[in-house]
Design a protein around this motif. Structure first.
Motif, short mmCIF file in Angstrom:
data_model
loop_
_atom_site.label_atom_id
_atom_site.label_comp_id
_atom_site.label_asym_id
_atom_site.label_seq_id
_atom_site.Cartn_x
_atom_site.Cartn_y
_atom_site.Cartn_z
N VAL A 71 0.83 -1.18 0.02
CA VAL A 71 -0.11 0.00 0.07
C VAL A 71 0.88 1.41 0.00
N LYS A 72 0.62 2.11 -1.01
CA LYS A 72 1.45 3.41 -0.89
C LYS A 72 0.47 4.55 -1.38
N ASP A 73 1.09 5.70 -0.83
CA ASP A 73 0.17 6.83 -1.07
C ASP A 73 0.53 7.45 -2.50
N THR A 74 -0.31 8.76 -2.73
CA THR A 74 -0.23 9.12 -3.79
C THR A 74 0.87 9.58 -4.52
N THR A 75 2.12 9.55 -3.82
CA THR A 75 3.44 10.03 -4.23
C THR A 75 4.35 8.79 -4.50
N GLY A 76 3.75 7.65 -3.96
CA GLY A 76 4.28 6.30 -4.19
C GLY A 76 5.22 5.77 -3.07
N GLU A 77 4.78 6.57 -1.92
CA GLU A 77 5.52 6.36 -0.72
C GLU A 77 4.84 5.31 0.05
N PRO A 78 5.44 4.24 0.41
CA PRO A 78 4.92 3.35 1.38
C PRO A 78 4.24 3.82 2.90
N ILE A 79 2.95 3.52 3.18
CA ILE A 79 2.64 3.85 4.50
C ILE A 79 2.94 2.94 5.41
N PHE A 80 3.64 1.90 5.11
CA PHE A 80 4.32 0.85 6.15
C PHE A 80 5.71 1.10 6.15
N LEU A 81 6.34 1.08 7.17
CA LEU A 81 7.73 1.15 7.35
C LEU A 81 8.11 -0.09 8.13
N LYS A 82 8.97 -0.90 7.96
CA LYS A 82 9.48 -1.79 8.89
C LYS A 82 10.58 -1.25 9.60
N GLY A 83 10.42 -1.56 11.25
CA GLY A 83 11.62 -1.10 12.07
C GLY A 83 12.62 -1.98 11.97
N THR A 84 13.71 -0.99 12.47
CA THR A 84 15.00 -1.43 12.40
C THR A 84 15.76 -1.19 13.67
N ASP A 85 16.72 -2.04 14.10
CA ASP A 85 17.50 -2.09 15.29
C ASP A 85 16.58 -1.62 16.46
N GLY A 86 15.60 -2.43 16.84
CA GLY A 86 14.95 -2.39 17.98
C GLY A 86 13.58 -1.45 17.80
N PRO A 140 10.01 0.07 16.34
CA PRO A 140 9.05 -0.68 16.00
C PRO A 140 8.58 -0.41 14.44
N ASP A 141 7.90 -1.52 13.68
CA ASP A 141 7.20 -0.89 12.49
C ASP A 141 6.20 0.05 12.57
N THR A 142 5.81 0.76 11.63
CA THR A 142 4.86 1.92 11.86
C THR A 142 4.13 1.89 10.55
N ILE A 143 2.79 2.53 10.64
CA ILE A 143 2.01 3.10 9.77
C ILE A 143 1.57 4.53 9.85
N PHE A 144 1.69 5.20 8.91
CA PHE A 144 1.49 6.72 8.91
C PHE A 144 2.48 7.26 10.23
N ASN A 145 3.77 6.70 10.41
CA ASN A 145 4.61 7.13 11.49
C ASN A 145 3.86 6.88 13.10
N VAL A 146 2.76 5.85 12.97
CA VAL A 146 2.36 5.30 14.17
C VAL A 146 2.80 4.08 14.38
N PRO A 147 3.62 3.66 15.60
CA PRO A 147 4.03 2.51 15.95
C PRO A 147 2.70 1.44 16.07
N ILE A 148 3.25 -0.05 15.60
CA ILE A 148 2.54 -1.04 15.40
C ILE A 148 2.86 -2.03 16.36
N ARG A 149 1.76 -2.44 17.19
CA ARG A 149 2.07 -3.85 18.09
C ARG A 149 1.33 -4.83 17.45
N TRP A 150 2.19 -5.74 16.88
CA TRP A 150 1.23 -6.93 16.32
C TRP A 150 0.63 -7.76 17.35
#
Length: 303
Positions: free
Chosen positions: A199-214, A216-226
């Motif tokens: 899923v990407k926004d109108t500019t082609g940027e993904p709304i989901f970012l995988k966390g690194t080095d501890g 969390p993953d984020t959606i719209f810069n909101v941390p996700i707890r799976w």
């Protein structure tokens, strides 16, 4: 004759217990909620609709606040299970059977609690210990100015929400008085991961970012707890099979009453009537209460 067996229950140590560590890692509710110690089976927790502020002229009178003050009721429910274990398994096994059973219960409890608090669709009753967040948002509360389903977004295609649907759900919590960008989390079923990666926004940027080095993953810069408990279910379950949900929440409104536990008791098979079967019994339990502070402080996307 009444028996007091309180001394037999052994609480898990929060700092060192593998059971507690597993619960904290798996359960979003246990790790994010505001803990409310409970000294009895019920506890009233104050809830306020906020408080206004005015300009007060020099020597002028203060205006009085008229915001609603009420309370939520936490009722402790016992969540537990017993395992019957043959003496041979305890005496002969190289593996620690008791530790394995306790750890297995802890993982199931973590998923069960998340499901009970977040995703159960029915009102409290048989098999439903609390008013879940889903049930709360599915019910009209005129006193709080909330209309049923206002903060619930249902994906048009089951299992494959669109960018607009994710955006709508996230936006519902952002317009409320309880929005705090520094204290907002998304509690979501891992079933969303596959779809979020595309899923990407109108500019082609993904709304989901995988966390690194501890981080969390984020959606719209909101941390996700799976959470594996974040699927709809008619009753509380450690393995819910309904539609996946993503709940946008403020942890300050997640009120988790803690009466006791996690704790265990071991009943030796050589004592009492159990001696006839050469079996011992391991019981695990935790007593918890739950409430979400205000329906306008959360939103849910049903995938």
């Amino acid at each position: 004759m009444a028996r007091n067996t309180l001394e037999a229950w052994i609480p898990e140590e929060w700092e060192t217990s593998k059971v507690v560590q597993a619960i904290q890692q798996i359960s979003a509710v246990e790790s994010l909620s505001a803990p409310i110690p409970m000294g009895s089976d019920t506890k009233h927790v104050p809830r306020t609709a906020g408080m206004g502020v005015d300009v007060v002229d020099k020597g002028g009178a203060y205006g009085e606040d008229t915001s609603l003050n009420d309370e939520v009721l936490l009722t402790a429910k016992k969540l537990g299970k017993a395992a019957r274990i043959a003496e041979e398994d305890i005496d002969d096994s190289v593996a620690d059977v008791l530790a394995a059973k306790m750890l297995g219960w802890g993982k199931s409890y973590a998923k069960f609690l998340d499901n009970a608090c977040i995703a159960v669709t029915a009102a409290p009753g048989t098999g439903v210990p609390f008013t879940s967040l889903y049930s709360l948002l599915h019910t009209t509360d005129a006193t709080l100015g909330y209309t049923a389903d206002t903060n619930i977004t249902v994906a048009a295609t089951a299992g494959a929400p669109t960018y607009d649907e994710f955006n709508t759900a996230a936006g519902l919590i952002e317009v409320g008085d309880y929005f705090d960008p520094a204290s907002t989390y998304a509690i979501a079923s891992p079933a969303f991961r596959k779809y979020l990666r595309g899923v990407k926004d109108t500019t082609g940027e993904p709304i989901f970012l995988k966390g690194t080095d501890g981080t969390p993953d984020t959606i719209f810069n909101v941390p996700i707890r799976w959470s594996l408990g974040a699927r709809t279910s008619p009753t509380a379950s450690a393995a819910p099979g309904g539609r996946p949900i993503m709940a946008f929440v403020n942890p300050e409104l997640m009120l988790l009453g803690i009466r006791s536990g996690p704790e265990s008791v071991f009943i030796d098979g050589r004592d009492g009537l159990s001696a006839l079967t050469d079996e011992s019994i391991l019981k695990m339990r935790a007593r918890r209460g739950w409430a979400y502070g205000h329906p306008n402080g959360a939103a849910i996307l049903v995938g």
